[in-house]
Write a protein that holds these residues in place. Structure first.
Motif, PDB file in Angstrom:
ATOM      1  N   SER A  64       0.855  -1.193   0.000  1.00 32.74           N
ATOM      2  CA  SER A  64       0.000   0.000   0.000  1.00 32.74           C
ATOM      3  C   SER A  64       0.885   1.234   0.000  1.00 32.74           C
ATOM      4  N   ALA A  82      -2.739   5.577  -3.056  1.00 36.38           N
ATOM      5  CA  ALA A  82      -2.498   5.222  -4.459  1.00 36.38           C
ATOM      6  C   ALA A  82      -3.213   3.918  -4.795  1.00 36.38           C
ATOM      7  N   GLU A  83      -3.710   3.866  -6.026  1.00 32.15           N
ATOM      8  CA  GLU A  83      -4.280   2.630  -6.546  1.00 32.15           C
ATOM      9  C   GLU A  83      -3.092   1.819  -7.076  1.00 32.15           C
ATOM     10  N   ILE A  84      -2.940   0.598  -6.589  1.00 28.76           N
ATOM     11  CA  ILE A  84      -1.761  -0.209  -6.928  1.00 28.76           C
ATOM     12  C   ILE A  84      -2.171  -1.436  -7.739  1.00 28.76           C
ATOM     13  N   TYR A  91       5.179  -2.910  -9.466  1.00 31.90           N
ATOM     14  CA  TYR A  91       3.835  -2.453  -9.120  1.00 31.90           C
ATOM     15  C   TYR A  91       3.620  -1.088  -9.761  1.00 31.90           C
ATOM     16  N   GLY A  93       1.447   2.331  -9.870  1.00 31.91           N
ATOM     17  CA  GLY A  93       0.632   3.121  -8.962  1.00 31.91           C
ATOM     18  C   GLY A  93       0.038   4.337  -9.650  1.00 31.91           C
TER      19      GLY A  93
END
Ligand SMILES: [Cu+2]
Length: 124
Positions: A64, A82-84, A91, A93
């Motif tokens: 996260s 953040a959208e991961i 990853y 983000g």
């Protein structure tokens, strides 16, 4: 199909070495590497994040990334999560900032059933 395209996209970023922003956070022997094609700005930001140990990117659990601005006169505390999206050990983000300034970075993840948190800050 989307996953394949995304991998190609992320791969292309690395091949072209197009990162103009890089920030490395440390925690317990891990290096958390944040990279982006441009400096962070208010509005939408795309970035990649990798958790490395001995220079090798790892697959981790529960990654996260939060950006926090403490309460200031006339402004409440802000937390932008953040959208991961994982693509193997890279990853991707996405985060939206309402405005610039100094934002604290908090990256949480688990590895081998232990929880870690890396801290840092950015300024833009
Ligand atoms: Cu603020």
């Amino acid at each position: 199909m989307h996953k394949v395209l995304a991998l190609v996209f992320v791969g292309a970023l690395f091949v072209s070495n197009a990162f103009s922003f890089q920030k490395v956070l440390q925690t317990n022997g891990f290096e958390v590497v944040l990279e982006s094609q441009k400096n962070f700005v208010s509005g939408k930001n795309d970035f990649t994040i990798q958790v490395k140990s001995n220079n090798k990117a790892l697959k981790v659990e529960n990654l996260s990334v939060r950006f926090i601005m403490p309460e200031m006169p006339g402004m409440p505390k802000m937390v932008e999560k953040a959208e991961i999206t994982p693509h193997d050990s890279i990853y991707k983000g996405v985060v939206y900032f309402p405005h610039g300034g100094t934002w604290q970075i908090r990256v949480g993840f688990s590895s081998d059933k232990k929880d870690y948190q890396a801290k840092g800050s950015i300024d833009f």
